[in-house]
Design a protein around this motif. Structure first.
Motif, PDB file in Angstrom:
ATOM      1  N   ARG A 102      21.038   7.765  16.849  1.00  0.00           N
ATOM      2  CA  ARG A 102      22.393   8.235  17.114  1.00  0.00           C
ATOM      3  C   ARG A 102      23.192   8.275  15.817  1.00  0.00           C
ATOM      4  NH1 ARG A 102      22.944   8.688  22.383  1.00  0.00           N
ATOM      5  NH2 ARG A 102      25.141   9.284  22.178  1.00  0.00           N
ATOM      6  N   THR A 139      26.875  11.920  17.866  1.00  0.00           N
ATOM      7  CA  THR A 139      25.516  12.432  18.052  1.00  0.00           C
ATOM      8  C   THR A 139      25.533  13.831  18.649  1.00  0.00           C
ATOM      9  OG1 THR A 139      24.774  10.159  18.404  1.00  0.00           O
ATOM     10  CG2 THR A 139      23.273  11.925  19.060  1.00  0.00           C
ATOM     11  N   GLU A 140      26.324  14.017  19.699  1.00  0.00           N
ATOM     12  CA  GLU A 140      26.354  15.321  20.354  1.00  0.00           C
ATOM     13  C   GLU A 140      26.955  16.378  19.427  1.00  0.00           C
ATOM     14  OE1 GLU A 140      25.383  18.031  23.089  1.00  0.00           O
ATOM     15  OE2 GLU A 140      24.879  15.889  23.126  1.00  0.00           O
ATOM     16  N   ARG A 157      24.225  17.514  17.152  1.00  0.00           N
ATOM     17  CA  ARG A 157      23.269  18.398  17.815  1.00  0.00           C
ATOM     18  C   ARG A 157      23.832  19.808  17.970  1.00  0.00           C
ATOM     19  NH1 ARG A 157      21.734  13.955  22.490  1.00  0.00           N
ATOM     20  NH2 ARG A 157      20.358  12.669  21.196  1.00  0.00           N
TER      21      ARG A 157
END
Length: 982
Positions: free
Chosen positions: A732, A759-760, A763
């Motif tokens: 993460r 983290t998102e 991505r």
């Protein structure tokens, strides 16, 4: 005396410090319901300074959102109400203060019934504009590369040179034609097995950018240093490099210089330190930080690691001389040299202090100081033995008795006598007696001596002298001239009496009175003096005002004092006074005073009883302080800390606090468990820095450790690190905002941080980069196809109208296939059955039975096509379909079209075989390039498909109609196995 009532350290204060010091803006509000339960407004409970900086809104506690942002508040309040009702944190896109889009991140705080919500606003206009900026950047890229001053080239996937810009060709000295098409290893022999070659292959194999600095030797024996960066591109590798020879040579020279300096620094026979004075807000020197020291300095101080230590930490016994000297040199820029005996070790040092660089330089006007230390303890011991012969003169300043002395007529030489001896017992002579005079007093003493010599009168002066132990004493010195027969002064005979005790006692008394009066004035303290035996009391003016009297309004008395004590507090206050009087201890009480206007004032009284000769209390002296504001502040602080504790416990971001000196954890918010997957109690039990660093991936640990050290130096630091959750191994990303937490005096006490899980976000960013690269690749392919299609259509067109008709038809075919491409997810491929059905549907020929038996499709579904081949292959199918409708089988109702396909294997590689069969169409014309499917369509099949896609094709116009077959490679990792291949 006034007492310090600063807030006690604890979790509540930590939350408040977190909230105020955070670099991210937060606001805490309470929802106010309107008619029918709908949200009418929101009251601001707390807001930090960062919220105003980020939003530009002058938010204040107690205000309302509608008043703060009338245009946007309606949407904010509706969203915040939903979050308060649901009890769950959420992110909502709303209109920002300036009318642009914003993301509102909110979470409930406390119990649901309190309807309290914390939120922050983030401007997302930059996110919207990022995609447009990338597209604009692509358009500018070509112009930049052609004109850039940095060398640039492209290598294909076999590392053959495709292109180099003008800067690259100037560095190499060879024309592009000599290098194009040759491998990098061929053009630059020896590079294949070098680190450069390994990095090139790594970049191609792993699809990651690489960089390095390397030294290249040319055929003539000269060498050049280059900084290389290589990035994977669809064509292969894009390589940038530029000449850094001058910098590398300068670095080598600097390292040689530093090595020589370091050798001198390590081997010098004096201790050497670099330091900087630390000052408070008023510019007073509070401490000094030791920046660096050589090994001898470490041994002198007795600490192995000097760097970063404070002077107060390395001195076990306070010794203000060091800081005072550093402070003077730092302010004046004038170097100083002194001898000093260290209080802790007892050793003597000859030390000099000077500035490094311009005095007063640096961002905080505090220059760096160079300190040179020499241990002179042995020399001092020798001098001590020598001074033993001067013991009688030193007694002048140390024993307190009278010292008898004789002086030469010109006062240049002193002869000291034992106080009880005959004058013939002269000892000396001493020519350096003036060294015992203080430097600042020396002009005054010499002036008095000159006057006595001129007037031949008594010398009498009270002045200071330097004691043998380094201290300062006061002496009263008197000397009378001895006149000879010739009337000239033969010598001076005198005595010196130590008056240090008297002078110091007077000075202490004056200073004590001044300090007492200053403390009473500054602290606004009231005083009383109660003569118990006589029954008289004296109050200060402030005492009168504290109890609601005008100064002199009443005669001070016990009864007048008690009359203004609040009725509810009188019994306890009097009981405490009696107990202190009977037990002979100090009196301390806190009570309320009720003024005539109804105002209530909180008072704190401290007093002491003094006994008479019989031991009975005869007098009481005390002070009283108005603590009303402090009481109110304490109550407000407790309420504020309760809100901040709820904020910390409810936040989805990770909040932590460490001791600035030991780095041990003092606080950790519950979000730690969600982000790290570890129990919070376990993490607090092992709260050292090493345990925290163990959760960070090894590549990011040095960055994390450096950020902690920078915060300990007083910086605000933002960083991004990766962690590995021990429970499930998940990686993460965290964005950490770390900051110092100082005490009310401004000293660093703790360090804190806010960790936000990104983290998102990472991505999404990576996904966007892939999509942009794919879009660029497809756009280049599409433009190439359109350009070729336009050129070929124009060459065969009879007129502009004919060109427009044909070109529009072919563009529609490209649009259909690009429509299919645009709906694909990452890694997906268009299948052949989708492509052929889309083409037939585009001409109104659905192959699902509704067109009768005129069109028959036969083949398996799901055979994927390579993305690079879809557009050209789709144009070929379009030309076949168009020709069949105009000139072939589909031009007559009785005509038939049969399209069959299957997966075959060619040399172990999966291929798609497509057979196109037309029957029942018009007779095939004998000649004409466009007759019966000739022209562009045939050229696509027989030339373009083999050349561009590596296809094998056949095209036969027989008596029954067109027979065409195409065999082309497909995506091997997605295609099903051909029949018989498994």
């Amino acid at each position: 005396m006034a007492q310090d009532r600063g807030p006690a350290p604890g979790g509540c204060e930590l939350h408040r410090q977190f909230f105020e010091a955070s670099e991210e803006g937060f606001c805490l509000v309470e929802m106010i319901p309107g008619a029918g339960g709908a949200p009418a407004d929101a009251r601001i409970l707390a807001v930090n300074a960062a919220f105003g900086r980020e939003t530009g809104l002058p938010a204040a506690e107690g205000g309302s959102l509608r008043a703060l942002a009338p245009a946007a508040a309606e949407g904010w309040i509706a969203a915040l109400c939903r979050i308060a009702d649901s009890g769950q944190p959420a992110r909502v896109e709303v209109e920002g203060p300036g009318g642009g889009p914003c993301e509102l991140r909110a979470f409930p705080v406390g119990a649901a019934a309190e309807r309290t919500v914390g939120f922050r606003l983030e401007d997302i206009r930059a996110r919207r504009e990022a995609e447009e900026a990338r597209r604009a950047a692509e358009r500018q890229l070509q112009h930049v590369l052609s004109g850039m001053g940095e060398a640039f080239g492209i290598l294909d996937h076999e590392l053959r040179i495709l292109i180099q810009n003008d800067t690259a060709l100037r560095l190499d000295g060879r024309p592009l034609e000599e290098m194009r098409g040759r491998t990098h290893w061929d053009v630059y022999p020896g590079s294949e097995d070098s680190e450069l070659g390994r990095l090139y292959r790594q970049a191609l194999a792993e699809g990651v950018p690489v960089s390095m600095e390397h030294r290249h030797e040319w055929p003539d024996g000269s060498a050049t240093w280059f900084r290389m960066r290589a990035c994977p591109v669809p064509e292969g590798l894009a390589v940038f490099w530029h000449d850094i020879t001058a910098r590398k040579e300068a670095e080598l020279a600097l390292r040689d210089s530093e090595a020589r300096y370091r050798g001198l620094f390590e081997a010098m026979e004096e201790g050497f330190l670099l330091a900087r004075v630390l000052r408070d807000a008023e510019g007073r020197a509070m401490d000094a930080v030791l920046l660096e020291g050589n090994p001898l300095a470490s041994r002198m101080i007795g600490i192995a690691q000097i760097d970063g230590q404070r002077l107060s930490e390395v001195l076990p016994v306070p010794d203000p001389v060091w800081l005072e000297t550093c402070d003077r040199v730092s302010r004046t820029g004038a170097a100083e040299r002194h001898e000093h005996r260290a209080a802790a070790s007892g050793r003597w040092y000859d030390y000099s202090v000077s500035t490094v660089g311009d005095p007063g330089g640096g961002p905080d006007a505090t220059p760096c100081l160079a300190i040179l230390l020499t241990d002179i303890t042995e020399r001092k011991r020798t001098e001590e033995a020598l001074r033993a012969s001067e013991a009688r003169f030193r007694a002048l300043a140390t024993t307190g008795g009278a010292a008898i002395y004789r002086m030469s007529p010109d006062w240049r030489i002193l002869y000291q006598l034992d106080p009880t001896s005959h004058p013939d017992g002269t000892e000396g002579p001493f020519e350096d007696w003036q060294k015992y005079l203080l430097e600042e007093d020396r002009p005054m003493v010499l002036q008095a001596i000159d006057q006595a010599m001129r007037e031949r009168t008594m010398f009498a002066l009270e002045h200071r002298v330097r004691r043998a132990d380094g201290g300062i004493g006061w002496v009263l010195s008197r000397a009378a001239p001895v006149i000879g027969p010739d009337g000239a002064v033969q010598e001076w005979f005198g005595s010196a009496i130590d008056v240090t005790v008297r002078r110091e006692a007077v000075e202490r008394m004056i200073q004590s009175e001044e300090r007492l009066q200053l403390a009473l004035d500054v602290g606004r303290l009231g005083t009383w003096d109660w003569d118990i035996g006589r029954g008289t009391v004296v109050w200060s003016a402030e005492h009168y005002r504290m109890q609601g009297y005008a100064p002199g309004e009443v005669a001070p008395s016990y009864a007048a004092w008690l009359a203004r004590v609040h009725p509810e507090d009188r019994a306890a206050t009097e009981a405490e006074l009696r107990a202190a009087r009977e037990e002979g201890r100090d009196y301390a009480a806190t009570f309320r005073s009720l003024h005539p206007d109804g105002r209530i004032v909180w008072l704190q009284a401290l007093g002491r009883f003094f006994p008479d000769e019989a031991g009975r209390p005869s007098r009481m002296i005390g002070i009283m302080e108005d603590i009303t504001d402090a009481r109110r502040a304490d109550e407000a602080l407790r309420e504020s800390e309760a809100r901040f504790r709820q904020f910390g416990e409810a936040s989805s971001d990770l909040l932590w606090v460490r001791d600035a000196r030991t780095l041990e954890l003092e606080y950790l918010s519950p979000a730690f468990e969600e982000i790290h997957g570890l129990d919070r109690a376990t993490a607090m039990a092992d709260g050292g820095l090493d345990a925290w660093l163990a959760l960070i991936v090894p590549e990011d640990r040095d960055l994390a450790r450096d950020c902690i050290e920078r915060v300990r130096r007083g910086e605000h630091v933002t960083s991004e690190v990766r962690i590995r959750r021990p429970a499930d191994g998940e990686l993460r990303w965290l964005r950490n905002s770390d900051f110092p937490l100082r005490d009310p005096q401004g000293f660093l006490q703790r360090i804190g941080g806010i960790g936000h899980d990104i983290t998102e976000e990472k991505r999404v960013a990576e996904r966007l980069e892939v999509l942009v690269a794919e879009l660029q690749h497809r756009t280049r392919n599409l433009l190439t196809v359109v350009r070729a299609m336009a050129a070929r259509t124009l060459s065969n067109a009879d007129s502009l109208a004919d060109f427009r008709l044909r070109f529009d038809d072919r563009l529609l075919a490209l649009a259909r296939v690009n429509g299919l491409l645009s709906r694909l997810e990452e890694g997906d491929r268009i299948t052949f059955d989708e492509l052929i059905r889309a083409e037939l549907d585009g001409h109104g020929l659905p192959a699902d039975g509704s067109a009768g038996r005129q069109v028959v499709l036969e083949g398996p579904e799901g055979i994927p096509l390579r993305s690079s081949s879809v557009q050209t292959f789709a144009l070929a199918l379009h030309e076949l379909t168009t020709n069949a409708l105009k000139h072939g089988a589909l031009a007559r109702p009785e005509g038939r079209l049969h399209v069959a396909w299957r997966l075959v294997e060619v040399s172990g590689v999966p291929h798609l075989r497509v057979d196109w069969r037309e029957t029942g169409g018009p007779a095939v014309p004998e000649a004409g390039p466009d007759a019966a499917g000739g022209g562009y369509g045939r050229e696509l099949i027989e030339r373009a498909l083999p050349y561009q896609l590596g296809a094998v094709t056949s095209y036969d116009l027989g008596p029954e109609g067109l027979s065409c077959s195409v065999i082309l490679p497909v995506s091997a990792h997605l295609a099903p196995s051909p029949p018989g291949a498994g």
